[in-house]
Design a protein around this motif. Structure first.
Motif, short mmCIF file in Angstrom:
data_model
loop_
_atom_site.label_atom_id
_atom_site.label_comp_id
_atom_site.label_asym_id
_atom_site.label_seq_id
_atom_site.Cartn_x
_atom_site.Cartn_y
_atom_site.Cartn_z
N GLU A 9 44.31 24.62 45.18
CA GLU A 9 43.06 24.17 44.58
C GLU A 9 42.54 25.18 43.56
O GLU A 9 42.04 24.80 42.50
CB GLU A 9 42.01 23.94 45.67
N ALA A 10 42.68 26.47 43.85
CA ALA A 10 42.24 27.50 42.91
C ALA A 10 43.07 27.45 41.62
O ALA A 10 42.53 27.59 40.51
CB ALA A 10 42.35 28.88 43.56
N GLU A 13 46.38 25.30 55.35
CA GLU A 13 45.04 25.51 54.79
C GLU A 13 45.03 26.58 53.70
O GLU A 13 44.40 26.41 52.66
CB GLU A 13 44.06 25.88 55.91
N ASP A 14 45.74 27.68 53.94
CA ASP A 14 45.80 28.75 52.93
C ASP A 14 46.53 28.29 51.67
O ASP A 14 46.12 28.61 50.55
CB ASP A 14 46.47 30.00 53.51
N LEU A 40 46.82 25.19 50.59
CA LEU A 40 45.98 24.21 49.91
C LEU A 40 44.85 24.89 49.16
O LEU A 40 44.55 24.53 48.02
CB LEU A 40 45.42 23.20 50.92
N LYS A 41 44.26 25.93 49.76
CA LYS A 41 43.18 26.66 49.11
C LYS A 41 43.69 27.32 47.82
O LYS A 41 43.03 27.27 46.78
CB LYS A 41 42.64 27.72 50.08
N GLU A 42 44.87 27.93 47.89
CA GLU A 42 45.44 28.57 46.70
C GLU A 42 45.78 27.52 45.64
O GLU A 42 45.55 27.72 44.44
CB GLU A 42 46.69 29.37 47.06
N CYS A 64 52.91 22.30 51.10
CA CYS A 64 51.89 21.50 51.80
C CYS A 64 52.47 20.17 52.27
O CYS A 64 52.20 19.73 53.39
CB CYS A 64 50.68 21.26 50.90
#
Length: 84
Positions: free
Chosen positions: A24-25, A17-18, A20-22, A54
């Motif tokens: 996406e940013a 999750e972390d 993927l979040k990075e 990922c």
């Protein structure tokens, strides 16, 4: 054939999750086009590593959910693992 770079240790400790979040940013940052070329290249390289991380995390999760099965005829298949 070029060997893929190994993932940095700090990246391998990120949760899916972390990471993927990075990722996406980074994609949003690159899509806006508001970064300098050097920064864009660095961000792209980091994004490629995050993508690979990922993919590895997803493959690990899939292996935990599926179980490899060998049929009597020698063919290979998979079936859901009993998670209960």
């Amino acid at each position: 054939m070029a060997k893929e770079p190994t993932l940095p240790k700090e990246l391998t400790t990120l949760s899916f999750e972390d990471a993927l979040k990075e990722l996406e940013a980074i994609v949003q940052q690159l899509e806006r086009g508001q970064v300098k070329l050097d920064e864009a290249i660095t961000a792209y390289e980091r994004g490629a590593l995050l993508k690979r991380h990922c993919e590895q995390k997803l493959a690990e999760a899939k292996m935990k959910v599926e179980k490899i099965v060998f049929s009597a005829d020698g063919s290979v298949g998979s079936q859901p693992t009993d998670l209960q």
